[in-house]
Design a protein around this motif. Structure first.
Motif, mmCIF file in Angstrom:
data_model
loop_
_atom_site.group_PDB
_atom_site.id
_atom_site.type_symbol
_atom_site.label_atom_id
_atom_site.label_comp_id
_atom_site.label_asym_id
_atom_site.label_seq_id
_atom_site.Cartn_x
_atom_site.Cartn_y
_atom_site.Cartn_z
ATOM 1 N N LEU A 21 -33.123 -19.595 40.935
ATOM 2 C CA LEU A 21 -32.160 -18.488 40.984
ATOM 3 C C LEU A 21 -32.866 -17.179 41.367
ATOM 4 O O LEU A 21 -32.384 -16.427 42.213
ATOM 5 N N LEU A 87 -24.521 -18.112 33.926
ATOM 6 C CA LEU A 87 -25.158 -18.540 35.169
ATOM 7 C C LEU A 87 -24.649 -19.875 35.704
ATOM 8 O O LEU A 87 -24.974 -20.251 36.822
ATOM 9 N N TYR A 89 -25.363 -23.017 35.229
ATOM 10 C CA TYR A 89 -26.144 -24.262 35.281
ATOM 11 C C TYR A 89 -26.566 -24.681 33.865
ATOM 12 O O TYR A 89 -26.293 -23.983 32.911
ATOM 13 N N ARG A 205 -25.371 -12.134 41.141
ATOM 14 C CA ARG A 205 -23.935 -12.378 41.376
ATOM 15 C C ARG A 205 -23.684 -12.787 42.820
ATOM 16 O O ARG A 205 -22.815 -13.614 43.088
ATOM 17 N N LEU A 208 -24.647 -16.438 43.035
ATOM 18 C CA LEU A 208 -23.686 -17.321 42.352
ATOM 19 C C LEU A 208 -22.375 -17.391 43.122
ATOM 20 O O LEU A 208 -21.803 -18.472 43.284
ATOM 21 N N SER A 211 -22.763 -19.663 46.063
ATOM 22 C CA SER A 211 -22.806 -21.100 45.776
ATOM 23 C C SER A 211 -21.439 -21.619 45.328
ATOM 24 O O SER A 211 -21.187 -22.806 45.396
ATOM 25 N N ASN A 212 -20.554 -20.721 44.912
ATOM 26 C CA ASN A 212 -19.214 -21.150 44.507
ATOM 27 C C ASN A 212 -18.204 -21.094 45.651
ATOM 28 O O ASN A 212 -17.026 -21.348 45.440
#
Ligand code: ATP
Ligand code: MG
Length: 285
Positions: A21, A87, A89, A205, A208, A211-212
């Motif tokens: 990350l 986060l 994970y 952010r 994340l 990745s979403n």
């Protein structure tokens, strides 16, 4: 400039993803082989590597300004720290399990029973809240063995797939909490450190969010263009460009992973063709 000091698990289920990350947030650390600490290049950050159990206390004491831990450790240690970012994970749950043959019906069945756990604080809070009186025995590891050697009637432990429970002849009967990796911070940070932290959180952010989400391109028949635009509204609104072939447009947008398949089905119903889905590296929201 003062460095933001972050505590990360030295070796375990959180280590690799936490370092990844930071890397994706553009922070490269100066030593590949992990020591006790490392310093970031071109960003005022220093990493210290600790056992996850110790991270909440180090953050409370101010030895580290922030740390990455499982929410379970954050809840168990009940230190004076705050949760500032989830986060996504190292997801797991903390559950009560009993021997497979046990004729368990409800929580009341645990009255007077012995429960072994590494998370006595979370368990006690839960049982108190539910009005159940059980004996809590603390063990730091191999908790799932306790019932088979006659040490306990039940256990309270981390579950992810449930296969460890099954292989020890246990069944999960109550889910007490869900957990994922989180960033915790000390109560008081000075302005300079807070500014570095804000920058780090902004970068995290963006990683994340990327990745979403996926970037999606497709060819749309003009008669359904409006409905297609409404199906994939994206960050602001989709980019629409005419194709060389009359009656068709190219539509580009962003699509969240969660609704992915439902949206793809809807787009196909609306006559979309040549759908391409591409990963996004960073997303500034
Ligand atoms: P340490 O040596 O640092 O004390 P540990 O043995 O206590 O490590 P790990 O097993 O590495 O801890 O787990 C770290 C965290 O990862 C847990 O606190 C939990 O939040 C999460 N976790 C544990 N088991 C799983 C799992 N099977 N799947 C996903 N996440 C998990
Ligand atoms: Mg630990």
């Amino acid at each position: 400039m003062e460095k933001l000091r972050i505590a990360i698990q030295k070796s375990g289920r959180l280590s690799e993803k936490s370092l990844l990350l930071l890397k994706e947030a553009g922070i490269s650390l100066n030593n590949g082989s992990r020591k006790l600490r490392s310093v970031a290049q071109a960003f005022p950050l220093e990493v210290i590597y600790l056992r996850d159990d110790d991270i909440p206390q180090y953050v409370e004491d101010g030895v580290a300004h922030i740390g990455i831990v499982g929410e379970n450790e954050f809840a168990e240690k009940a230190c004076e720290v705050k949760l500032i970012e989830r986060l996504g994970y190292s997801r797991c749950r903390l559950s009560i399990a009993v021997p497979k043959s046990d004729n368990y019906k409800s929580l009341e069945d645990l009255n007077g029973k012995r429960i072994t756990t590494s998370y006595p604080v979370i368990l006690k809070n839960y049982l108190d809240e539910k009005g159940v009186k059980a004996e809590i025995h603390v063990l730091s590891g191999s908790v799932e063995l306790a019932p088979s050697i006659g040490m306990a009637d039940a256990i309270f432990d981390i579950v992810s797939s449930g296969s460890t429970l099954i292989s020890n002849g246990l069944k999960e009967v109550e889910v007490v909490m869900k957990s994922e990796a989180v960033i915790i911070a000390g109560r008081q940070l000075d302005a300079e450190i807070q500014a570095v932290l804000d920058d780090l959180i902004f970068r995290i952010r963006s990683v994340l969010a990327a990745s979403n989400n996926k970037y999606i391109l497709l060819n749309a028949p003009n008669e359904n263009l409006q409905q297609i635009i409404e199906t994939i509204p994206g960050m602001k609104s989709p980019t629409v460009m005419p194709l060389a072939e009359p009656g068709w447009s190219s539509v580009h947008s962003v699509l969240s992973e969660k609704e992915f398949w439902a949206v793809i089905d809807r787009l196909r119903e609306l006559g979309a063709q040549g759908i391409l889905v591409i990963p996004i590296e960073k997303m500034i929201v």
